[in-house]
Design an enzyme around this catalytic site. Sequence first.
Site, PDB file in Angstrom:
ATOM      1  N   CYS A 176      42.364 -19.081 -31.185  1.00  0.00           N
ATOM      2  CA  CYS A 176      42.381 -20.319 -30.403  1.00  0.00           C
ATOM      3  C   CYS A 176      41.605 -20.173 -29.088  1.00  0.00           C
ATOM      4  O   CYS A 176      41.357 -19.073 -28.597  1.00  0.00           O
ATOM      5  CB  CYS A 176      43.811 -20.769 -30.131  1.00  0.00           C
ATOM      6  SG  CYS A 176      44.673 -19.750 -28.958  1.00  0.00           S
ATOM      7  N   CYS A 195      42.555 -20.830 -26.040  1.00  0.00           N
ATOM      8  CA  CYS A 195      43.266 -20.233 -24.900  1.00  0.00           C
ATOM      9  C   CYS A 195      43.316 -18.710 -25.013  1.00  0.00           C
ATOM     10  O   CYS A 195      43.437 -18.023 -24.000  1.00  0.00           O
ATOM     11  CB  CYS A 195      44.646 -20.839 -24.705  1.00  0.00           C
ATOM     12  SG  CYS A 195      45.823 -20.585 -26.015  1.00  0.00           S
TER      13      CYS A 195
END
Length: 136
Positions: free
Chosen positions: A46, A48
């Site tokens: 992902c 993040c």
Amino acid sequence: MYPEEMVKPMREELSVVGFQELYTAEDVEQALAKEGTTLVVVNSVCGCAARNARPGARMSLDNAKTPTQLVTVFAGVDKDAVSKAREHMFPFPPSSPSMALFKNGELVHMLERHHIEGRPAEMIAENLKDAYNEFC
């Protein structure tokens, strides 16, 4: 499951600074059985993880005190290793990315995804450094 060629560069962001990659439940058990402090990073594909978690974990190592060992498992790839690591992170719910600091096999500090997502890598690094200074 993600193809290995896709996650290889994401793995290397941590392995090049000294994180040992754990692929099996047995690898996780052996790592957490060691004396001292262990930082476990549950890596992820992902955004993040790319923007916040991996850079924060790397920056946290610029500290006088650091964990005895650095290990990582990859969510969506190393299924058995991730499951075993998450068992040790109980009572925290599964999340990725996440980071857990263990001392002599006991969980002493946890950063869940909601502590990582939307926060700058520098803030994550400072959080980890505070934990290292207390437990390492």
